[in-house]
Design an enzyme around this catalytic site. Structure first.
Site, PDB file in Angstrom:
ATOM      1  N   CYS A 133       0.813  -1.222   0.000  1.00 16.87           N
ATOM      2  CA  CYS A 133       0.000   0.000   0.000  1.00 16.87           C
ATOM      3  C   CYS A 133       0.847   1.273   0.000  1.00 16.87           C
ATOM      4  O   CYS A 133       0.337   2.354  -0.301  1.00 16.87           O
ATOM      5  CB  CYS A 133      -0.956   0.001   1.185  1.00 16.87           C
ATOM      6  SG  CYS A 133      -2.111  -1.385   1.189  1.00 16.87           S
ATOM      7  N   HIS A 271      -3.519   6.926   2.164  1.00 15.85           N
ATOM      8  CA  HIS A 271      -3.895   5.633   1.610  1.00 15.85           C
ATOM      9  C   HIS A 271      -5.294   5.282   2.086  1.00 15.85           C
ATOM     10  O   HIS A 271      -5.597   5.344   3.288  1.00 15.85           O
ATOM     11  CB  HIS A 271      -2.899   4.568   2.052  1.00 15.85           C
ATOM     12  CG  HIS A 271      -3.391   3.168   1.864  1.00 15.85           C
ATOM     13  ND1 HIS A 271      -3.810   2.699   0.644  1.00 15.85           N
ATOM     14  CD2 HIS A 271      -3.568   2.155   2.750  1.00 15.85           C
ATOM     15  CE1 HIS A 271      -4.227   1.445   0.788  1.00 15.85           C
ATOM     16  NE2 HIS A 271      -4.082   1.098   2.055  1.00 15.85           N
ATOM     17  N   ASN A 301     -10.327  -0.450  -0.629  1.00 13.05           N
ATOM     18  CA  ASN A 301      -8.870  -0.366  -0.519  1.00 13.05           C
ATOM     19  C   ASN A 301      -8.268  -0.958  -1.788  1.00 13.05           C
ATOM     20  O   ASN A 301      -8.308  -2.167  -2.004  1.00 13.05           O
ATOM     21  CB  ASN A 301      -8.409  -1.146   0.714  1.00 13.05           C
ATOM     22  CG  ASN A 301      -6.908  -1.079   0.933  1.00 13.05           C
ATOM     23  OD1 ASN A 301      -6.145  -0.763   0.027  1.00 13.05           O
ATOM     24  ND2 ASN A 301      -6.480  -1.396   2.143  1.00 13.05           N
TER      25      ASN A 301
END
Length: 348
Positions: A133, A271, A301
């Site tokens: 990520c 993020h 996500n």
């Protein structure tokens, strides 16, 4: 803004901040792409003991997009790359293509060269970055360094992941959170004081936290990839604690190196892990909630695609304006983390 380059072997990380007037990477275009298939929370109710309310209350997510059976990471990356190059005006052909991904088309070779070829970029340098990520933030650091050092004039940076291919079909928690997507940014050489310039970058990692976020099988340590070892696994509560701490600390370092106070940040784009993490980090930093941008509700996500997708959406819906002071931050497997400050340019 002062020049600061430091490496602390106790794990503090690396911080860079070029003084005004130096060559730096400048944002020239940004775009995102998600697969056509959308999966709403209600679609998960028939597969798991869950509900739309349960998912939204814990993650803030309403839907996510899933790649089709014939769609790979490279397909999404190419689509986002085409859009970003068009948005940038294709003034100069990229000298380098960087792909941040944890779901490459193949374990070997890297996926970036195939993406560059499909974009018609000939024999340019191309490579993958695997920081999960945090991959896009790490990619920004590399792109900025390559441009500032004079090795390239234009870089195409893409974050793309098809996490649906590594999720355990029986795992409610991960299937509710992750989606597939790609985001891309074109960066060109410019002045560090110019609108759109990358200002400060902070990066860090802690390999003692490797087990927090894993796909255990398929590498040289555990070559066999079958059973539970083939699936993505995450220690949710521990990830939450470390993500909040590291993104907050890293953001403060990047802000300090830039000379900004948290209240001077116009747009905070972290993020897009889940709504709780975004809100908590914003609160810890003292950034007002209306300056914390989020698109996690509609895409989930998307791992390395998360930040560029959010930037593309924020630019498209007018949430980002020319001259905005922008703070980016991420936490990912490894564990890795990083933050970037930049001023937002006037883009088409």
């Amino acid at each position: 803004m002062r020049e600061l380059v430091s490496v602390d072997h106790a794990g503090v990380g690396l911080i860079t901040s070029p003084p005004p007037g130096r060559r730096a990477a400048v944002v020239a275009g940004v775009a995102g792409h998600v697969p056509e298939q959308a999966l709403a929370n209600s679609d998960l109710e028939s597969r798991f003991d869950t509900s739309d309310e349960w998912i939204r209350s814990r993650t803030g997510i309403r839907r996510r997009h899933l790649a089709g059976p014939d769609e790979a990471t490279s397909d999404l990356a190419v689509a986002a790359g085409v859009k970003a190059l068009k948005a940038a005006g294709s003034k100069d052909s990229p000298d380098l293509v960087i792909l941040a991904t944890s779901t490459p088309d193949h374990p070997c070779p890297a996926t970036a060269p195939a993406v560059a070829a499909r974009l018609g970029l000939g024999g340019v340098a191309a490579f993958d970055i695997g920081a999960v990520c945090s991959g896009f933030v790490y990619g920004l650091a590399v792109a900025n360094g390559v441009i500032a050092g004079g090795a390239a004039s234009t870089v195409l940076l893409i974050g793309a992941d098809v996490f649906s291919t590594i999720l355990n079909p029986a795992d409610r928690s991960t299937n509710a959170v992750f989606g597939d997507g790609a985001g891309a940014m074109v960066l060109r050489a410019g002045n560090s004081a110019a609108p759109g310039a990358i200002h400060a970058i902070d990066l860090g990692s802690d390999g003692n936290l490797t087990d927090l976020i894993t796909v255990r099988g398929g590498g040289s340590r555990f070559p066999e990839r079958d059973g539970e070892d083939r699936w993505f696994a995450m220690q949710g509560q521990a990830v939450y604690r470390h993500a909040v701490r590291r993104m907050t600390e890293s953001s403060r370092k990047a802000l300090a190196a830039t000379g900004w106070e948290p209240e001077q940040v116009d747009r905070f784009v972290a993020h897009q892990a889940n709504a709780r993490i975004l809100a908590t980090v914003g609160t810890e930093l003292g950034i007002p909630p209306d300056r914390v941008y989020s698109n996690v509700e509609m895409v989930g996500n998307t791992v390395a695609a998360s930040i560029p997708l959010a930037l593309a959406d924020a630019h498209a819906d007018g949430s980002l304006a020319a001259g905005d002071r922008v703070l980016l931050t991420a936490f990912g497997g490894g564990a890795t983390w990083g933050s970037v400050t930049l001023s937002w340019p006037r883009l088409a």
